[in-house]
Design a protein around this motif. Structure first.
Motif, PDB file in Angstrom:
ATOM      1  N   LEU A  24      -8.652  -8.243  -2.670  1.00  0.00           N
ATOM      2  CA  LEU A  24      -8.389  -7.014  -1.916  1.00  0.00           C
ATOM      3  C   LEU A  24      -7.428  -7.285  -0.768  1.00  0.00           C
ATOM      4  CD1 LEU A  24      -9.079  -4.050  -1.189  1.00  0.00           C
ATOM      5  CD2 LEU A  24     -11.093  -4.900   0.002  1.00  0.00           C
ATOM      6  N   LYS A  25      -6.314  -6.558  -0.751  1.00  0.00           N
ATOM      7  CA  LYS A  25      -5.363  -6.654   0.355  1.00  0.00           C
ATOM      8  C   LYS A  25      -5.143  -5.256   0.930  1.00  0.00           C
ATOM      9  CE  LYS A  25      -3.515 -10.030   1.328  1.00  0.00           C
ATOM     10  NZ  LYS A  25      -2.439 -10.934   0.868  1.00  0.00           N
ATOM     11  N   GLY A  26      -5.051  -5.174   2.264  1.00  0.00           N
ATOM     12  CA  GLY A  26      -4.874  -3.884   2.914  1.00  0.00           C
ATOM     13  C   GLY A  26      -3.941  -3.966   4.101  1.00  0.00           C
ATOM     14  N   ASP A  27      -3.646  -2.788   4.644  1.00  0.00           N
ATOM     15  CA  ASP A  27      -2.680  -2.732   5.750  1.00  0.00           C
ATOM     16  C   ASP A  27      -3.301  -3.123   7.081  1.00  0.00           C
ATOM     17  OD1 ASP A  27      -4.278  -0.486   5.680  1.00  0.00           O
ATOM     18  OD2 ASP A  27      -2.678   0.936   6.169  1.00  0.00           O
ATOM     19  N   VAL A  28      -4.565  -2.797   7.272  1.00  0.00           N
ATOM     20  CA  VAL A  28      -5.240  -3.128   8.534  1.00  0.00           C
ATOM     21  C   VAL A  28      -6.663  -3.588   8.234  1.00  0.00           C
ATOM     22  CG1 VAL A  28      -3.904  -1.532   9.994  1.00  0.00           C
ATOM     23  CG2 VAL A  28      -5.966  -0.713   8.837  1.00  0.00           C
ATOM     24  N   ASP A  29      -7.253  -4.307   9.197  1.00  0.00           N
ATOM     25  CA  ASP A  29      -8.631  -4.802   9.032  1.00  0.00           C
ATOM     26  C   ASP A  29      -9.608  -3.690   8.691  1.00  0.00           C
ATOM     27  OD1 ASP A  29      -8.665  -7.549   9.263  1.00  0.00           O
ATOM     28  OD2 ASP A  29      -8.553  -7.500  11.452  1.00  0.00           O
ATOM     29  N   GLY A  30      -9.442  -2.533   9.358  1.00  0.00           N
ATOM     30  CA  GLY A  30     -10.405  -1.440   9.179  1.00  0.00           C
ATOM     31  C   GLY A  30     -10.498  -0.974   7.738  1.00  0.00           C
ATOM     32  N   SER A  31      -9.351  -0.800   7.083  1.00  0.00           N
ATOM     33  CA  SER A  31      -9.382  -0.325   5.694  1.00  0.00           C
ATOM     34  C   SER A  31      -9.901  -1.401   4.749  1.00  0.00           C
ATOM     35  CB  SER A  31      -7.989   0.163   5.262  1.00  0.00           C
ATOM     36  OG  SER A  31      -7.012  -0.808   5.491  1.00  0.00           O
ATOM     37  N   GLY A  57      -2.147  -7.559   4.780  1.00  0.00           N
ATOM     38  CA  GLY A  57      -0.757  -7.903   4.482  1.00  0.00           C
ATOM     39  C   GLY A  57      -0.421  -7.664   3.026  1.00  0.00           C
ATOM     40  N   ALA A  58       0.822  -7.978   2.677  1.00  0.00           N
ATOM     41  CA  ALA A  58       1.340  -7.726   1.332  1.00  0.00           C
ATOM     42  C   ALA A  58       0.602  -8.563   0.289  1.00  0.00           C
ATOM     43  CB  ALA A  58       2.830  -8.040   1.293  1.00  0.00           C
ATOM     44  N   ILE A  59       0.734  -8.130  -0.962  1.00  0.00           N
ATOM     45  CA  ILE A  59       0.171  -8.885  -2.086  1.00  0.00           C
ATOM     46  C   ILE A  59       1.152 -10.012  -2.408  1.00  0.00           C
ATOM     47  CG2 ILE A  59      -0.456  -8.770  -4.538  1.00  0.00           C
ATOM     48  CD1 ILE A  59      -1.036  -5.689  -3.934  1.00  0.00           C
ATOM     49  N   THR A  60       0.671 -11.252  -2.319  1.00  0.00           N
ATOM     50  CA  THR A  60       1.559 -12.417  -2.447  1.00  0.00           C
ATOM     51  C   THR A  60       1.398 -13.103  -3.802  1.00  0.00           C
ATOM     52  OG1 THR A  60      -0.091 -13.927  -1.551  1.00  0.00           O
ATOM     53  CG2 THR A  60       1.338 -12.798   0.051  1.00  0.00           C
ATOM     54  N   GLU A  61       2.292 -14.071  -4.035  1.00  0.00           N
ATOM     55  CA  GLU A  61       2.211 -14.868  -5.265  1.00  0.00           C
ATOM     56  C   GLU A  61       0.863 -15.584  -5.346  1.00  0.00           C
ATOM     57  OE1 GLU A  61       5.569 -17.504  -5.396  1.00  0.00           O
ATOM     58  OE2 GLU A  61       6.963 -15.889  -4.876  1.00  0.00           O
ATOM     59  N   SER A  62       0.406 -16.093  -4.212  1.00  0.00           N
ATOM     60  CA  SER A  62      -0.866 -16.834  -4.247  1.00  0.00           C
ATOM     61  C   SER A  62      -2.039 -15.910  -4.570  1.00  0.00           C
ATOM     62  CB  SER A  62      -1.117 -17.572  -2.924  1.00  0.00           C
ATOM     63  OG  SER A  62      -1.186 -16.672  -1.853  1.00  0.00           O
ATOM     64  N   ASP A  63      -1.971 -14.634  -4.150  1.00  0.00           N
ATOM     65  CA  ASP A  63      -3.012 -13.662  -4.529  1.00  0.00           C
ATOM     66  C   ASP A  63      -3.052 -13.505  -6.053  1.00  0.00           C
ATOM     67  OD1 ASP A  63      -3.716 -13.068  -1.877  1.00  0.00           O
ATOM     68  OD2 ASP A  63      -2.175 -11.507  -1.725  1.00  0.00           O
ATOM     69  N   VAL A  64      -1.869 -13.407  -6.656  1.00  0.00           N
ATOM     70  CA  VAL A  64      -1.777 -13.200  -8.106  1.00  0.00           C
ATOM     71  C   VAL A  64      -2.245 -14.442  -8.853  1.00  0.00           C
ATOM     72  CG1 VAL A  64      -0.202 -12.737 -10.019  1.00  0.00           C
ATOM     73  CG2 VAL A  64       0.044 -11.481  -7.877  1.00  0.00           C
ATOM     74  N   LEU A  65      -1.863 -15.608  -8.387  1.00  0.00           N
ATOM     75  CA  LEU A  65      -2.291 -16.852  -9.038  1.00  0.00           C
ATOM     76  C   LEU A  65      -3.805 -17.032  -8.933  1.00  0.00           C
ATOM     77  CD1 LEU A  65       0.625 -19.186  -7.927  1.00  0.00           C
ATOM     78  CD2 LEU A  65       0.177 -18.322 -10.235  1.00  0.00           C
ATOM     79  N   LEU A  66      -4.369 -16.659  -7.798  1.00  0.00           N
ATOM     80  CA  LEU A  66      -5.829 -16.715  -7.645  1.00  0.00           C
ATOM     81  C   LEU A  66      -6.503 -15.740  -8.614  1.00  0.00           C
ATOM     82  CD1 LEU A  66      -8.377 -17.696  -6.197  1.00  0.00           C
ATOM     83  CD2 LEU A  66      -7.970 -15.973  -4.424  1.00  0.00           C
ATOM     84  N   ALA A  67      -5.908 -14.538  -8.766  1.00  0.00           N
ATOM     85  CA  ALA A  67      -6.457 -13.552  -9.703  1.00  0.00           C
ATOM     86  C   ALA A  67      -6.425 -14.100 -11.128  1.00  0.00           C
ATOM     87  CB  ALA A  67      -5.668 -12.251  -9.616  1.00  0.00           C
ATOM     88  N   SER A  68      -5.339 -14.791 -11.463  1.00  0.00           N
ATOM     89  CA  SER A  68      -5.214 -15.367 -12.799  1.00  0.00           C
ATOM     90  C   SER A  68      -6.271 -16.440 -13.035  1.00  0.00           C
ATOM     91  CB  SER A  68      -3.812 -15.961 -12.964  1.00  0.00           C
ATOM     92  OG  SER A  68      -3.688 -16.540 -14.240  1.00  0.00           O
TER      93      SER A  68
END
Length: 220
Positions: A24-31, A57-68
């Motif tokens: 899960l990635k979002g624009d601010v802590d609250g969301s 923050g943005a969805i990064t390469e490391s987020d995608v690799l972790l998802a994989s």
């Protein structure tokens, strides 16, 4: 193939326990925190929702690799993939879902999970017929001449034989005929001839109840 929200309903995990991993990635802590709480509340005895990584923050390469690596789906709230993240997601077939309304994200996940829940098998009675006469035929067995009194009798239905309100046999049909022709179904108000598989002790006045098992989706 990695898990996707669309595929959750078709993917049956091994054993009785199922897990849904989310990054899960979002624009601010609250969301991010609001979505984390809401997603975890969707967990049931049958499906555990795991937020294996969350951040701002943005969805990064490391987020995608972790998802994989963890067979997870990526959910972004008011954020987008950055750099090569989208290309890697396409190559690895990772499902990235992006939302700008919290309720949309929660409802999509809830709907997907309802498809993932084990269905409940429910019995549905399709019709009944009354046995009006019986014919014993050597080497074949007993044929029942019936009148369909409610619904329809289907050739491939499971059936129960009911005598004086008591079920005396449960099984299936070995034949269903209209006159001399084999048929797939006979509707209310029509005569038919039928034979019960492996059971010949039928009597006039017995009721044949046709039924089938249908899967009903569970709701959360």
């Amino acid at each position: 193939r990695h898990i996707t929200l669309d595929e959750i309903g078709r993917r049956i995990a091994l054993g009785e326990f199922k897990e849904l991993n989310i990054i899960l990635k979002g624009d601010v802590d609250g969301s991010v925190e609001a979505l984390t709480d809401s997603f975890q509340k969707l967990s049931t005895d049958e499906i555990q929702v795991n937020i294996i990584h969350k951040g701002v923050g943005a969805i990064t390469e490391s987020d995608v690799l972790l998802a994989s690596a963890s067979d997870a789906i990526v959910i972004g709230f008011n954020v987008r993939p950055m750099g090569n993240a989208r290309d890697i997601a396409d190559k690895e077939e990772i499902d990235i879902r992006m939302y700008s309304i919290i309720y949309d994200a929660i409802n999509d996940l809830k709907d997907a999970m309802e498809g993932m829940l084990s269905p409940v098998m429910k019995e549905e009675i399709s019709g009944t017929a009354e046995i009006r006469e019986t014919f014993k035929i050597s080497k074949i067995g007993t044929i029942a001449g019936c009148m369909v009194t409610t619904g329809k009798i289907f050739r491939n239905s499971s059936i129960r034989l009911i005598r004086d309100g008591v079920v005396i046999f449960t099984g299936e049909l070995s034949s269903l005929k209209r006159f001399k022709d084999d048929v797939k179904e006979v509707a209310k108000g029509y005569d038919c001839g039928l034979q019960v598989k492996n059971y010949n002790e039928i009597k006039e006045g017995d009721i044949v109840e046709a039924f089938r098992e249908v899967a009903v989706k569970k709701k959360l």
